[in-house]
Design a protein around this motif. Sequence first.
Motif, PDB file in Angstrom:
ATOM      1  N   ILE A  75      -7.822  50.579  18.355  1.00 46.47           N
ATOM      2  CA  ILE A  75      -6.820  49.386  19.485  1.00 46.47           C
ATOM      3  C   ILE A  75      -6.275  48.355  18.687  1.00 46.47           C
ATOM      4  CG2 ILE A  75      -6.681  48.440  21.440  1.00 46.47           C
ATOM      5  CD1 ILE A  75      -9.615  50.712  21.060  1.00 46.47           C
ATOM      6  N   VAL A  76      -5.005  48.277  18.521  1.00 45.61           N
ATOM      7  CA  VAL A  76      -4.342  47.089  18.044  1.00 45.61           C
ATOM      8  C   VAL A  76      -4.060  46.156  19.196  1.00 45.61           C
ATOM      9  CG1 VAL A  76      -2.625  46.106  16.572  1.00 45.61           C
ATOM     10  CG2 VAL A  76      -3.529  48.383  15.932  1.00 45.61           C
ATOM     11  N   VAL A  77      -4.479  44.982  19.147  1.00 47.07           N
ATOM     12  CA  VAL A  77      -4.223  44.119  20.415  1.00 47.07           C
ATOM     13  C   VAL A  77      -3.220  43.258  19.814  1.00 47.07           C
ATOM     14  CG1 VAL A  77      -5.059  42.222  21.922  1.00 47.07           C
ATOM     15  CG2 VAL A  77      -6.630  44.259  21.219  1.00 47.07           C
ATOM     16  N   SER A  78      -1.952  43.219  20.273  1.00 48.34           N
ATOM     17  CA  SER A  78      -0.957  42.782  19.446  1.00 48.34           C
ATOM     18  C   SER A  78      -0.221  41.550  20.430  1.00 48.34           C
ATOM     19  CB  SER A  78       0.056  43.465  19.239  1.00 48.34           C
ATOM     20  OG  SER A  78      -0.060  44.566  18.308  1.00 48.34           O
ATOM     21  N   ALA A  79       0.273  40.378  19.774  1.00 50.00           N
ATOM     22  CA  ALA A  79       0.997  39.373  20.356  1.00 50.00           C
ATOM     23  C   ALA A  79       2.281  39.545  19.452  1.00 50.00           C
ATOM     24  CB  ALA A  79       0.388  37.953  20.475  1.00 50.00           C
ATOM     25  N   ARG A  80       3.272  38.455  19.869  1.00 47.45           N
ATOM     26  CA  ARG A  80       4.656  38.592  18.855  1.00 47.45           C
ATOM     27  C   ARG A  80       4.268  38.291  17.511  1.00 47.45           C
ATOM     28  NH1 ARG A  80       7.630  36.352  23.908  1.00 47.45           N
ATOM     29  NH2 ARG A  80       8.448  38.427  24.494  1.00 47.45           N
ATOM     30  N   HIS A  81       3.466  37.565  17.222  1.00 48.69           N
ATOM     31  CA  HIS A  81       3.083  37.338  15.752  1.00 48.69           C
ATOM     32  C   HIS A  81       1.836  37.357  15.235  1.00 48.69           C
ATOM     33  CE1 HIS A  81       7.450  35.511  16.025  1.00 48.69           C
ATOM     34  NE2 HIS A  81       7.068  34.884  16.889  1.00 48.69           N
ATOM     35  N   HIS A  82       1.016  37.765  15.938  1.00 52.26           N
ATOM     36  CA  HIS A  82      -0.289  38.238  15.521  1.00 52.26           C
ATOM     37  C   HIS A  82      -1.180  39.608  15.916  1.00 52.26           C
ATOM     38  CE1 HIS A  82      -4.175  36.780  14.119  1.00 52.26           C
ATOM     39  NE2 HIS A  82      -4.878  37.009  15.211  1.00 52.26           N
ATOM     40  N   TYR A  83      -2.033  39.951  15.358  1.00 51.63           N
ATOM     41  CA  TYR A  83      -2.590  41.235  15.890  1.00 51.63           C
ATOM     42  C   TYR A  83      -4.129  41.160  15.509  1.00 51.63           C
ATOM     43  CZ  TYR A  83      -2.324  43.489  11.354  1.00 51.63           C
ATOM     44  OH  TYR A  83      -2.613  43.807  10.012  1.00 51.63           O
ATOM     45  N   GLU A  84      -4.777  41.722  16.247  1.00 49.60           N
ATOM     46  CA  GLU A  84      -6.084  42.053  15.721  1.00 49.60           C
ATOM     47  C   GLU A  84      -6.509  43.486  16.110  1.00 49.60           C
ATOM     48  OE1 GLU A  84      -8.695  39.827  14.772  1.00 49.60           O
ATOM     49  OE2 GLU A  84      -7.163  38.390  14.750  1.00 49.60           O
ATOM     50  N   VAL A  85      -7.321  44.073  15.493  1.00 48.03           N
ATOM     51  CA  VAL A  85      -7.796  45.511  15.519  1.00 48.03           C
ATOM     52  C   VAL A  85      -9.245  45.585  15.971  1.00 48.03           C
ATOM     53  CG1 VAL A  85      -8.208  47.584  14.180  1.00 48.03           C
ATOM     54  CG2 VAL A  85      -6.052  46.104  13.604  1.00 48.03           C
ATOM     55  N   VAL A  86      -9.449  46.257  16.900  1.00 49.52           N
ATOM     56  CA  VAL A  86     -10.752  46.640  17.444  1.00 49.52           C
ATOM     57  C   VAL A  86     -10.842  48.186  17.655  1.00 49.52           C
ATOM     58  CG1 VAL A  86     -11.337  44.425  18.594  1.00 49.52           C
ATOM     59  CG2 VAL A  86     -10.095  46.286  19.717  1.00 49.52           C
ATOM     60  N   TYR A  87     -12.252  48.703  17.761  1.00 50.00           N
ATOM     61  CA  TYR A  87     -12.394  50.110  17.783  1.00 50.00           C
ATOM     62  C   TYR A  87     -13.012  50.313  19.109  1.00 50.00           C
ATOM     63  CZ  TYR A  87     -11.089  50.068  13.075  1.00 50.00           C
ATOM     64  OH  TYR A  87     -10.130  49.910  12.011  1.00 50.00           O
ATOM     65  N   ALA A  88     -12.805  51.857  19.398  1.00 48.73           N
ATOM     66  CA  ALA A  88     -13.639  52.386  20.518  1.00 48.73           C
ATOM     67  C   ALA A  88     -14.237  53.577  20.125  1.00 48.73           C
ATOM     68  CB  ALA A  88     -12.590  52.564  21.771  1.00 48.73           C
ATOM     69  N   GLU A  89     -15.786  53.640  20.503  1.00 50.37           N
ATOM     70  CA  GLU A  89     -16.420  54.765  20.153  1.00 50.37           C
ATOM     71  C   GLU A  89     -16.062  55.959  20.559  1.00 50.37           C
ATOM     72  OE1 GLU A  89     -21.102  55.570  19.779  1.00 50.37           O
ATOM     73  OE2 GLU A  89     -20.394  54.725  22.029  1.00 50.37           O
ATOM     74  N   SER A  90     -15.527  56.171  21.773  1.00 53.95           N
ATOM     75  CA  SER A  90     -15.033  57.315  22.580  1.00 53.95           C
ATOM     76  C   SER A  90     -14.033  57.328  23.649  1.00 53.95           C
ATOM     77  CB  SER A  90     -16.289  57.757  23.393  1.00 53.95           C
ATOM     78  OG  SER A  90     -16.706  56.823  24.314  1.00 53.95           O
ATOM     79  N   LEU A  91     -13.440  58.135  24.182  1.00 52.80           N
ATOM     80  CA  LEU A  91     -12.757  57.774  25.299  1.00 52.80           C
ATOM     81  C   LEU A  91     -13.077  57.022  26.362  1.00 52.80           C
ATOM     82  CD1 LEU A  91      -9.674  58.663  26.447  1.00 52.80           C
ATOM     83  CD2 LEU A  91     -10.675  60.835  27.453  1.00 52.80           C
ATOM     84  N   PRO A  92     -14.224  57.190  26.983  1.00 49.94           N
ATOM     85  CA  PRO A  92     -14.719  56.480  27.982  1.00 49.94           C
ATOM     86  C   PRO A  92     -14.541  54.841  27.564  1.00 49.94           C
ATOM     87  CG  PRO A  92     -16.166  58.309  28.173  1.00 49.94           C
ATOM     88  CD  PRO A  92     -15.093  58.443  26.713  1.00 49.94           C
ATOM     89  N   ALA A  93     -15.123  54.862  26.587  1.00 50.27           N
ATOM     90  CA  ALA A  93     -14.947  53.322  25.818  1.00 50.27           C
ATOM     91  C   ALA A  93     -13.741  52.763  25.765  1.00 50.27           C
ATOM     92  CB  ALA A  93     -15.673  53.326  24.725  1.00 50.27           C
ATOM     93  N   MET A  94     -12.884  53.606  25.294  1.00 48.25           N
ATOM     94  CA  MET A  94     -11.179  53.373  25.393  1.00 48.25           C
ATOM     95  C   MET A  94     -10.713  52.780  26.533  1.00 48.25           C
ATOM     96  SD  MET A  94      -7.932  53.717  25.347  1.00 48.25           S
ATOM     97  CE  MET A  94      -7.907  55.289  26.021  1.00 48.25           C
ATOM     98  N   MET A  95     -10.999  53.716  27.447  1.00 47.84           N
ATOM     99  CA  MET A  95     -10.597  53.591  29.062  1.00 47.84           C
ATOM    100  C   MET A  95     -11.128  52.157  29.414  1.00 47.84           C
ATOM    101  SD  MET A  95     -10.679  57.282  30.008  1.00 47.84           S
ATOM    102  CE  MET A  95     -10.016  57.189  31.851  1.00 47.84           C
ATOM    103  N   ASP A  96     -12.389  51.705  29.230  1.00 52.46           N
ATOM    104  CA  ASP A  96     -12.926  50.735  29.517  1.00 52.46           C
ATOM    105  C   ASP A  96     -12.407  49.358  28.746  1.00 52.46           C
ATOM    106  OD1 ASP A  96     -14.778  48.778  30.618  1.00 52.46           O
ATOM    107  OD2 ASP A  96     -16.299  49.317  29.349  1.00 52.46           O
ATOM    108  N   LEU A  97     -11.872  49.644  27.595  1.00 54.94           N
ATOM    109  CA  LEU A  97     -11.336  48.389  26.858  1.00 54.94           C
ATOM    110  C   LEU A  97      -9.912  48.193  27.484  1.00 54.94           C
ATOM    111  CD1 LEU A  97     -11.378  47.667  23.291  1.00 54.94           C
ATOM    112  CD2 LEU A  97      -9.221  47.794  24.274  1.00 54.94           C
TER     113      LEU A  97
END
Length: 135
Positions: A75-97
Amino acid sequence: MTSPQPYMLTTDGSWNQLEADPLEPYEELNDWDEGVKAAGYHRWSSFGCRDDNPLWLEVYRRYGKPELTVPLFMIVVSARHHYEVVYAESLPAMMDLQARWAPALQAAAVTELLGRLDDPRTKHGFAGLVRSVLT
């Protein structure tokens, strides 16, 4: 300068710091999209729109490389001039995020829209239509 090791949201809702960034072996490609593809990730969806919102999420899912032991989602969390990358283990984790970020994404989108409605230079589109009706 080395970047800190990324975090992964697990299915049980906890955050774990990864020992290695799944994209790190592909940094020599010097191309974000090529590195993402080489790591086995493909664009899956996005939440919020890059051109319309000051904050959005881009979600990538890993396909095809069962020998890799990397998280299923990036998952790339983006703002206009910056981004951070995080990961999710599974579909339920991604939905939680996604659920955790939904209030922030919605607030950013509403704030941006209200700012556009208040901008007298905006004459076209939805903001211009609303302004012409209200004035």
